[in-house]
Design a protein around this motif. Structure first.
Motif, PDB file in Angstrom:
ATOM      1  N   TRP A   5       0.827  -1.215   0.000  1.00 49.74           N
ATOM      2  CA  TRP A   5       0.000   0.000   0.000  1.00 49.74           C
ATOM      3  C   TRP A   5       0.858   1.262   0.000  1.00 49.74           C
ATOM      4  O   TRP A   5       0.522   2.278   0.604  1.00 49.74           O
ATOM      5  N   HIS A  33       3.422  -1.627  -8.835  1.00 49.41           N
ATOM      6  CA  HIS A  33       3.301  -0.504  -7.926  1.00 49.41           C
ATOM      7  C   HIS A  33       3.664   0.797  -8.643  1.00 49.41           C
ATOM      8  O   HIS A  33       4.142   0.783  -9.767  1.00 49.41           O
ATOM      9  N   LYS A  39      -1.486  -5.070 -12.205  1.00 54.99           N
ATOM     10  CA  LYS A  39      -1.512  -5.578 -10.830  1.00 54.99           C
ATOM     11  C   LYS A  39      -1.364  -7.098 -10.773  1.00 54.99           C
ATOM     12  O   LYS A  39      -1.308  -7.666  -9.685  1.00 54.99           O
ATOM     13  N   THR A 125      -6.703  -7.632  -6.146  1.00 51.68           N
ATOM     14  CA  THR A 125      -5.970  -6.700  -5.299  1.00 51.68           C
ATOM     15  C   THR A 125      -6.662  -6.621  -3.941  1.00 51.68           C
ATOM     16  O   THR A 125      -7.767  -7.143  -3.757  1.00 51.68           O
ATOM     17  N   PHE A 127      -7.751  -3.724  -1.201  1.00 57.49           N
ATOM     18  CA  PHE A 127      -7.874  -2.300  -0.899  1.00 57.49           C
ATOM     19  C   PHE A 127      -7.934  -2.123   0.615  1.00 57.49           C
ATOM     20  O   PHE A 127      -8.687  -2.815   1.302  1.00 57.49           O
ATOM     21  N   ASN A 152      -2.714   8.652  -0.738  1.00 56.56           N
ATOM     22  CA  ASN A 152      -1.726   7.998  -1.601  1.00 56.56           C
ATOM     23  C   ASN A 152      -1.811   6.474  -1.571  1.00 56.56           C
ATOM     24  O   ASN A 152      -1.020   5.801  -2.231  1.00 56.56           O
ATOM     25  N   THR A 154      -3.064   2.959  -2.567  1.00 57.45           N
ATOM     26  CA  THR A 154      -3.694   2.332  -3.729  1.00 57.45           C
ATOM     27  C   THR A 154      -3.849   0.834  -3.457  1.00 57.45           C
ATOM     28  O   THR A 154      -3.172   0.272  -2.589  1.00 57.45           O
TER      29      THR A 154
END
Length: 237
Positions: A5, A33, A39, A125, A127, A152, A154
């Motif tokens: 992250w 990243h 991803k 992914t 989150f 910031n 993601t």
């Protein structure tokens, strides 16, 4: 090497402080990243990103720092370019056992939560919800700073977190090692069989221990000079 992250900008403040003190600092980015839109990456692809950077710039006799998930990256990078590395520094980082994955170090409840977040995504992914980020990653920050840092964050590629890593070569290396531990880091549950230090740090065998007062993310933004000093202490001769 940054953690999950995050991207290479995680290091901007700390790198600036180290450069101000006369050190050369490199912050390579991982596959999956930063600006990479793909991803669907593996741990091996992430490791290759770093090894390729090291060989492209012909870096030698350097201290390799890994934060959080980045600990698993420097474990695998060290296997491939051991002759180039002066010392490994793990900052509140995973030190996996041979055959383990990152999620193997989670409590059952934490692993279940991450599996649910992974299953709910459309691109494999994970989150990070703000409530989890606030309490676990930036628990010492003001709400304003926490919200600013969360901007910031993601989605993190899930596959590398669940991959079991062959680390037999890592555990045969004589490379000097250090562990930097921040007392208020709350990103992993603490207990007899969980947590970073001493649960994971002791796997390094002989290592230098440097401690600080901070959490998982906040201090790179609010006290980068302090973090830089800890890295200097961990990496110096």
């Amino acid at each position: 090497m940054h953690g999950s992250w995050a991207d290479a900008h995680f290091w901007d403040g700390v790198a600036a402080e180290l450069r101000r003190s006369g050190h050369d600092v490199y912050t390579p980015e991982y596959a999956g990243h930063g600006e990479d839109p793909n991803k669907n990456v593996t741990h091996a692809m992430i490791t290759k990103s770093v090894v390729d950077f090291i060989t492209k710039w012909n870096l030698r006799n350097f201290v390799l720092v890994g934060h959080s998930f980045g600990g698993t990256v420097i474990q695998k990078v060290a296997e491939q370019v051991p002759d180039r590395i002066k010392r490994l520094v793990f900052w509140d980082a995973f030190v996996l056992k041979d055959g383990e994955s990152v999620v193997d170090e989670f409590s059952p409840q934490m692993r279940q939560g991450f599996e649910q977040l992974r299953a709910s995504s459309k691109d494999d992914t994970i989150f990070m919800p703000f409530s989890l980020f606030r309490d676990s990653f930036v628990n010492t920050a003001t709400l304003e700073d926490a919200e600013r840092m969360y901007e910031n964050v993601t989605p993190e590629p899930a596959k590398p977190l669940f991959e079991k890593l062959d680390l037999k070569t890592f555990y045969s290396l004589p490379t000097p090692k250090s562990y930097v531990y921040f007392y208020q880091d709350n990103a992993l549950p603490r207990g007899e069989n969980y947590g970073r230090h001493p649960n994971m740090s002791r796997r390094l065998g002989q290592f230098r221990l440097i401690v600080g007062d901070g959490d998982h993310f906040t201090d790179t933004r609010t006290r980068p000079a302090m973090v830089a000093q800890k890295f200097y202490e961990a990496g110096r001769d």
